[in-house]
Write an enzyme that holds these catalytic residues in place. Structure first.
Site, PDB file in Angstrom:
ATOM      1  N   SER A 138       0.836  -1.206   0.000  1.00  0.00           N
ATOM      2  CA  SER A 138       0.000   0.000   0.000  1.00  0.00           C
ATOM      3  C   SER A 138       0.868   1.251   0.000  1.00  0.00           C
ATOM      4  O   SER A 138       1.947   1.263   0.615  1.00  0.00           O
ATOM      5  CB  SER A 138      -0.887   0.022   1.249  1.00  0.00           C
ATOM      6  OG  SER A 138      -1.533   1.274   1.366  1.00  0.00           O
ATOM      7  N   TYR A 142      -2.885  -0.921  10.115  1.00  0.00           N
ATOM      8  CA  TYR A 142      -2.952  -1.464   8.749  1.00  0.00           C
ATOM      9  C   TYR A 142      -1.649  -1.183   8.004  1.00  0.00           C
ATOM     10  O   TYR A 142      -1.078  -2.081   7.362  1.00  0.00           O
ATOM     11  CB  TYR A 142      -4.136  -0.826   8.021  1.00  0.00           C
ATOM     12  CG  TYR A 142      -4.167  -1.064   6.531  1.00  0.00           C
ATOM     13  CD1 TYR A 142      -4.627  -2.275   6.018  1.00  0.00           C
ATOM     14  CD2 TYR A 142      -3.748  -0.085   5.632  1.00  0.00           C
ATOM     15  CE1 TYR A 142      -4.659  -2.493   4.645  1.00  0.00           C
ATOM     16  CE2 TYR A 142      -3.777  -0.292   4.263  1.00  0.00           C
ATOM     17  CZ  TYR A 142      -4.235  -1.500   3.778  1.00  0.00           C
ATOM     18  OH  TYR A 142      -4.252  -1.718   2.418  1.00  0.00           O
TER      19      TYR A 142
HETATM   20  P1  NDP Z   1     -11.641  -5.734  -1.659  1.00  0.00           P
HETATM   21  O1  NDP Z   1     -11.977  -5.226  -0.292  1.00  0.00           O
HETATM   22  O2  NDP Z   1     -12.424  -5.263  -2.818  1.00  0.00           O
HETATM   23  O3  NDP Z   1     -11.674  -7.325  -1.653  1.00  0.00           O
HETATM   24  C1  NDP Z   1     -11.002  -8.018  -0.655  1.00  0.00           C
HETATM   25  C2  NDP Z   1     -10.743  -9.431  -1.138  1.00  0.00           C
HETATM   26  O4  NDP Z   1     -10.000 -10.146  -0.137  1.00  0.00           O
HETATM   27  C3  NDP Z   1     -12.023 -10.209  -1.369  1.00  0.00           C
HETATM   28  O5  NDP Z   1     -11.795 -11.115  -2.421  1.00  0.00           O
HETATM   29  C4  NDP Z   1     -12.216 -10.966  -0.052  1.00  0.00           C
HETATM   30  O6  NDP Z   1     -12.954 -12.177  -0.212  1.00  0.00           O
HETATM   31  C5  NDP Z   1     -10.755 -11.258   0.315  1.00  0.00           C
HETATM   32  N1  NDP Z   1     -10.553 -11.377   1.751  1.00  0.00           N
HETATM   33  C6  NDP Z   1     -10.725 -10.417   2.697  1.00  0.00           C
HETATM   34  N2  NDP Z   1     -10.454 -10.911   3.908  1.00  0.00           N
HETATM   35  C7  NDP Z   1     -10.108 -12.202   3.737  1.00  0.00           C
HETATM   36  C8  NDP Z   1      -9.748 -13.259   4.625  1.00  0.00           C
HETATM   37  N3  NDP Z   1      -9.676 -13.097   5.951  1.00  0.00           N
HETATM   38  N4  NDP Z   1      -9.475 -14.470   4.092  1.00  0.00           N
HETATM   39  C9  NDP Z   1      -9.538 -14.661   2.758  1.00  0.00           C
HETATM   40  N5  NDP Z   1      -9.896 -13.721   1.870  1.00  0.00           N
HETATM   41  C10 NDP Z   1     -10.172 -12.500   2.360  1.00  0.00           C
HETATM   42  O7  NDP Z   1     -10.084  -5.492  -1.901  1.00  0.00           O
HETATM   43  P2  NDP Z   1      -9.313  -4.241  -2.570  1.00  0.00           P
HETATM   44  O8  NDP Z   1      -9.298  -4.438  -4.030  1.00  0.00           O
HETATM   45  O9  NDP Z   1      -9.802  -2.962  -1.992  1.00  0.00           O
HETATM   46  O10 NDP Z   1      -7.834  -4.460  -1.981  1.00  0.00           O
HETATM   47  C11 NDP Z   1      -6.998  -5.490  -2.444  1.00  0.00           C
HETATM   48  C12 NDP Z   1      -5.641  -5.353  -1.766  1.00  0.00           C
HETATM   49  O11 NDP Z   1      -5.103  -4.060  -2.028  1.00  0.00           O
HETATM   50  C13 NDP Z   1      -5.687  -5.496  -0.248  1.00  0.00           C
HETATM   51  O12 NDP Z   1      -4.531  -6.157   0.195  1.00  0.00           O
HETATM   52  C14 NDP Z   1      -5.688  -4.051   0.234  1.00  0.00           C
HETATM   53  O13 NDP Z   1      -5.157  -3.926   1.523  1.00  0.00           O
HETATM   54  C15 NDP Z   1      -4.783  -3.408  -0.803  1.00  0.00           C
HETATM   55  N6  NDP Z   1      -4.978  -1.971  -0.988  1.00  0.00           N
HETATM   56  C16 NDP Z   1      -6.221  -1.468  -1.274  1.00  0.00           C
HETATM   57  C17 NDP Z   1      -6.368  -0.117  -1.516  1.00  0.00           C
HETATM   58  C18 NDP Z   1      -7.693   0.467  -1.918  1.00  0.00           C
HETATM   59  O14 NDP Z   1      -7.811   1.708  -1.946  1.00  0.00           O
HETATM   60  N7  NDP Z   1      -8.688  -0.330  -2.287  1.00  0.00           N
HETATM   61  C19 NDP Z   1      -5.227   0.813  -1.406  1.00  0.00           C
HETATM   62  C20 NDP Z   1      -3.968   0.168  -1.131  1.00  0.00           C
HETATM   63  C21 NDP Z   1      -3.853  -1.174  -0.919  1.00  0.00           C
HETATM   64  P3  NDP Z   1     -14.599 -12.203  -0.135  1.00  0.00           P
HETATM   65  O15 NDP Z   1     -15.096 -11.503  -1.378  1.00  0.00           O
HETATM   66  O16 NDP Z   1     -14.950 -13.640  -0.135  1.00  0.00           O
HETATM   67  O17 NDP Z   1     -14.969 -11.465   1.103  1.00  0.00           O
END
Ligand code: NDP
Length: 253
Positions: free
Chosen positions: A147, A160
């Site tokens: 991130s 985080y």
């Molecule tokens: P989303 O919140 O849109 O989706 C999260 C995904 O991770 C889903 O597929 C969810 O599965 C899965 N997931 C969440 N928790 C678990 C768990 N405990 N075990 C297994 N699977 C899990 O993700 P984003 O696209 O927003 O983010 C993707 C990555 O990018 C993350 O690592 C986030 O920290 C990072 N990030 C995001 C930013 C943003 O602005 N969006 C900015 C910077 C970094 P399910 O659908 O089944 O719940």
């Protein structure tokens, strides 16, 4: 033929958001993709259906990360899906994308919340890499989604950001460890990127968030997926241990 034809990939958390976009993109490039999720089976099934509609190959794998037995469960499903479709269990590309945001002020962060963030965001990727290396042929690719918050202050996300700082370390040290196998390990750091969080439906908030990027817009999942796909390709064979800023210029200040 796509540039990833014959390759296999696992994208954690690819039922939604950037993970979904990365899965779709890797499949479009020819890879057989394992679409991992934990609770949203409907969403994961839709990703597979969308990939197949476009002529790609994918299957779903369910496992909750951050709990005991998580990696074992994921690899049971992964190996069974790979064996069924390829006759083997080789995994060429691992994208550690699944993650949970904090969204709690430092004074409200409980030890339980802190542990959950670290379990899902930092511990799970480490042990997924450790396990994946048993299946990964020489020349494999490991891409960890970190991130921009590891370089940009936001007091509401200290815990985080700490987890993502830990994720950054994976590229540095595993890259050195795996050079002899020609396996590359890199970090991709998104900035604010659209997902299904309701805030992206509020125009005034989106406008504020857009100002953080030098391009004056929020990131789209595909902006990050394209970077992932490049790092997964042979064209990126000389890049390892790197931190790729995919924040749309947010870190320029
Ligand atoms: P989303 O919140 O849109 O989706 C999260 C995904 O991770 C889903 O597929 C969810 O599965 C899965 N997931 C969440 N928790 C678990 C768990 N405990 N075990 C297994 N699977 C899990 O993700 P984003 O696209 O927003 O983010 C993707 C990555 O990018 C993350 O690592 C986030 O920290 C990072 N990030 C995001 C930013 C943003 O602005 N969006 C900015 C910077 C970094 P399910 O659908 O089944 O719940």
């Amino acid at each position: 033929m796509g540039r990833l034809t014959g390759k296999t990939a696992l994208v954690t958390g690819s039922s939604r958001g950037m993970g979904r976009a990365a899965a779709v993109r890797l499949a479009a490039d020819g890879a057989l993709v394992a679409v991992h999720y934990t609770s949203r089976k409907d969403a994961a099934d839709e990703v597979v259906a969308s990939i197949e509609k476009d002529g790609g190959r994918a299957f779903t794998v369910r496992a909750e990360l951050g709990v005991p037995g998580d990696v074992h469960e994921l690899f049971l499903g992964l190996e069974s899906g790979l064996r069924e479709r390829t006759g083997g269990t080789d995994l060429d590309i691992l994208v550690n994308n699944a993650g949970v945001m904090g969204g709690v002020k430092p004074e409200d962060t409980t030890p339980e919340k802190f542990d959950e963030l670290f379990a899902v965001n930092a511990k799970a990727p480490f042990f997924l890499i450790q396990r994946a290396l048993k299946n990964m042929p020489d020349g494999g690719r490991i891409i960890n989604i970190t991130s921009g918050l590891t370089r940009f202050a936001n007091p509401d996300e200290i815990a985080y950001a700490m987890t993502k700082g830990a994720v950054d370390q994976l590229a540095l040290h595993f890259a050195k460890h795996l050079g002899s196998r020609n396996i590359t390990v890199n970090s991709v750091a998104p900035g604010i990127t659209r997902n299904d969080n309701p805030v992206f439906g509020i125009p005034e908030v989106v406008e504020q968030m857009a100002k953080m990027s030098t391009f004056n817009r929020v990131g789209e999942p595909e902006d990050v997926a394209d970077v992932v796909a490049f790092l997964a390709s042979d064209e990126a064979r000389w890049i390892t241990g790197s931190f790729v800023d995919a924040t749309g210029g947010t870190l320029l200040g």
